[in-house]
Design a protein around this motif. Structure first.
Motif, PDB file in Angstrom:
ATOM      1  N   PRO A  66      20.833  82.244 -30.981  1.00  0.00           N
ATOM      2  CA  PRO A  66      21.294  80.937 -31.515  1.00  0.00           C
ATOM      3  C   PRO A  66      21.556  80.120 -30.362  1.00  0.00           C
ATOM      4  CG  PRO A  66      22.606  83.050 -32.288  1.00  0.00           C
ATOM      5  CD  PRO A  66      21.618  83.509 -31.102  1.00  0.00           C
ATOM      6  N   LEU A  67      21.148  78.944 -31.054  1.00  0.00           N
ATOM      7  CA  LEU A  67      21.471  77.681 -29.820  1.00  0.00           C
ATOM      8  C   LEU A  67      22.132  76.707 -30.535  1.00  0.00           C
ATOM      9  CD1 LEU A  67      17.910  77.539 -28.415  1.00  0.00           C
ATOM     10  CD2 LEU A  67      19.752  78.241 -27.427  1.00  0.00           C
ATOM     11  N   VAL A  68      23.037  76.087 -30.259  1.00  0.00           N
ATOM     12  CA  VAL A  68      23.977  75.074 -30.795  1.00  0.00           C
ATOM     13  C   VAL A  68      23.772  74.029 -29.978  1.00  0.00           C
ATOM     14  CG1 VAL A  68      26.142  74.365 -31.769  1.00  0.00           C
ATOM     15  CG2 VAL A  68      25.685  76.773 -32.000  1.00  0.00           C
ATOM     16  N   TRP A  69      23.393  72.667 -30.417  1.00  0.00           N
ATOM     17  CA  TRP A  69      23.156  71.781 -29.738  1.00  0.00           C
ATOM     18  C   TRP A  69      24.139  70.481 -30.306  1.00  0.00           C
ATOM     19  CZ3 TRP A  69      21.424  70.928 -25.149  1.00  0.00           C
ATOM     20  CH2 TRP A  69      21.211  69.827 -24.759  1.00  0.00           C
ATOM     21  N   ALA A  70      24.837  70.064 -29.461  1.00  0.00           N
ATOM     22  CA  ALA A  70      25.821  68.930 -29.760  1.00  0.00           C
ATOM     23  C   ALA A  70      25.279  67.861 -30.195  1.00  0.00           C
ATOM     24  CB  ALA A  70      27.172  68.820 -29.059  1.00  0.00           C
ATOM     25  N   LEU A  71      25.144  66.943 -31.329  1.00  0.00           N
ATOM     26  CA  LEU A  71      24.350  66.048 -31.544  1.00  0.00           C
ATOM     27  C   LEU A  71      25.313  64.897 -31.648  1.00  0.00           C
ATOM     28  CD1 LEU A  71      21.817  67.319 -34.323  1.00  0.00           C
ATOM     29  CD2 LEU A  71      21.540  66.930 -31.959  1.00  0.00           C
ATOM     30  N   ALA A  72      25.020  63.705 -30.820  1.00  0.00           N
ATOM     31  CA  ALA A  72      25.793  62.395 -31.180  1.00  0.00           C
ATOM     32  C   ALA A  72      25.766  62.001 -32.642  1.00  0.00           C
ATOM     33  CB  ALA A  72      25.339  61.473 -30.308  1.00  0.00           C
ATOM     34  N   PRO A 109      23.745  72.957 -37.538  1.00  0.00           N
ATOM     35  CA  PRO A 109      23.587  74.280 -37.680  1.00  0.00           C
ATOM     36  C   PRO A 109      23.051  74.805 -36.198  1.00  0.00           C
ATOM     37  CG  PRO A 109      21.687  73.155 -38.677  1.00  0.00           C
ATOM     38  CD  PRO A 109      22.771  72.239 -37.989  1.00  0.00           C
ATOM     39  N   ALA A 110      23.044  76.125 -36.128  1.00  0.00           N
ATOM     40  CA  ALA A 110      22.685  76.958 -35.114  1.00  0.00           C
ATOM     41  C   ALA A 110      21.176  77.081 -35.249  1.00  0.00           C
ATOM     42  CB  ALA A 110      23.254  78.326 -35.108  1.00  0.00           C
ATOM     43  N   TYR A 140      10.613  78.122 -33.307  1.00  0.00           N
ATOM     44  CA  TYR A 140      12.031  77.674 -33.300  1.00  0.00           C
ATOM     45  C   TYR A 140      12.172  77.423 -34.524  1.00  0.00           C
ATOM     46  CZ  TYR A 140       9.710  72.990 -33.429  1.00  0.00           C
ATOM     47  OH  TYR A 140       8.962  71.687 -33.587  1.00  0.00           O
ATOM     48  N   LYS A 141      13.891  77.630 -34.930  1.00  0.00           N
ATOM     49  CA  LYS A 141      14.508  77.072 -35.982  1.00  0.00           C
ATOM     50  C   LYS A 141      15.285  75.921 -35.580  1.00  0.00           C
ATOM     51  CE  LYS A 141      17.556  78.220 -39.714  1.00  0.00           C
ATOM     52  NZ  LYS A 141      18.220  79.336 -40.438  1.00  0.00           N
ATOM     53  N   TRP A 181      22.674  65.818 -39.588  1.00  0.00           N
ATOM     54  CA  TRP A 181      22.725  66.218 -37.951  1.00  0.00           C
ATOM     55  C   TRP A 181      21.545  65.490 -37.371  1.00  0.00           C
ATOM     56  CZ3 TRP A 181      18.599  69.261 -37.219  1.00  0.00           C
ATOM     57  CH2 TRP A 181      18.114  69.952 -38.047  1.00  0.00           C
ATOM     58  N   LEU A 182      21.068  64.416 -37.618  1.00  0.00           N
ATOM     59  CA  LEU A 182      19.949  63.590 -37.298  1.00  0.00           C
ATOM     60  C   LEU A 182      20.199  63.443 -35.881  1.00  0.00           C
ATOM     61  CD1 LEU A 182      17.082  62.249 -37.595  1.00  0.00           C
ATOM     62  CD2 LEU A 182      18.519  60.289 -38.719  1.00  0.00           C
TER      63      LEU A 182
END
Length: 280
Positions: A12-18, A27-28, A124-125, A228-229
């Motif tokens: 799982p990779l969680v990326w903090a989007l502005a 989402p992860a 990837y997802k 989450w664009l």
């Protein structure tokens, strides 16, 4: 380019989007595989395994459908060609083959390089780290160059009539490619904007050649419909990037899915675009 020093598993990779307060948490994401640079062998396989459809006008017989390595070498005449860059799901997407057959009915050949000819190619997802996305974009850009090199040797390709097209991940490569070999470009399901998918959109579409951008008005990845664009001012299409191109067109399809290739609302403008560009 630095090579990845470790193998990536399903992690799982969680990326903090502005995004402004109140937007949904991203989402992860997940990745599988690790390879992000073509080798000499995979560079050759990208083309050998490319999906090729040749119209009857080129073969002098029926339509040829198969891989590049099996394409006929005895041809009746050269024909215009669309190079198509597939999305993250690869050539297994049924819509791609249907679209290529549709092109052949109009006397147009098509070739879709196979990015997954690279063993252990990262998949990837979304969303994942922009740094990983950017390495994928670099990989896809290299495949455009491989295709142009191969087309120069193809006995069925009219060297003066090429168009570059792609969808989603592949469309980002279409938008960023800086070469001048193509008479026009078609960008499906990519918005040419800053968002979670890029460090910066890096659009390099020519201002003096025709460009057609077709995307759903509610694209689940690149329109404002994606909570989450990562860009609260995004328009969800390439108009801003194409503002200086007087030969550009934007087609927004209300409520359409991410894959728009074969929708009538997409096929009609594409047919007109290719007819004009190729002077059919």
């Amino acid at each position: 380019m630095t090579k990845v020093s470790h193998r990536l598993k399903w992690v799982p990779l969680v990326w903090a989007l502005a995004a402004p307060l109140g937007w949904a948490q991203a989402p992860a994401g997940e990745t599988k595989g690790s390879a992000l640079e073509h080798t000499a062998a995979s560079s050759q396989a990208v083309i050998e395994r490319a999906a090729v459809v040749l119209p009857a006008k080129a073969t002098g017989a029926g339509v040829f459908t198969g891989q590049w390595k099996d394409a006929p070498t005895t041809l009746r005449e050269r024909v215009p060609v669309v190079v198509f860059m597939h999305g993250s799901s690869g050539l297994g997407l049924k819509a791609i083959g249907e679209w290529q057959q549709w092109l052949a009915e109009q006397g147009i050949a098509s070739v879709a390089p196979d990015s997954f000819a690279l063993p252990d190619r990262l998949t990837y997802k979304s969303p994942i780290s922009p740094d990983i996305y950017e390495r994928i974009h670099a990989l896809r850009l290299s495949e455009v160059s491989l295709a142009t090199q191969a087309l120069r040797q193809a006995p069925w390709a009219d060297p003066q009539r090429w168009v570059l097209a792609g969808t989603s991940e592949g469309a980002a490569a279409v938008a960023r490619y800086q070469g001048q070999e193509f008479l026009g470009r078609i960008v499906f399901s990519w918005s040419c904007e800053n968002n979670y998918f890029v460090r910066g959109h890096g659009t390099a579409l020519p201002v003096d050649k025709p460009v057609l951008n077709i995307i759903s008005s509610t694209d689940p990845y690149f329109s404002p419909a994606n909570s989450w664009l990562g860009n609260p001012t995004a328009a969800g299409h390439c108009a801003a990037a194409l503002r200086n191109n007087k030969q550009a067109s934007i087609v927004l399809i209300p409520g359409a899915p991410h894959t728009v290739l074969n929708l009538p609302a997409a096929r009609h403008p594409v047919a007109g675009f290719l007819r004009d560009v190729f002077k059919l």
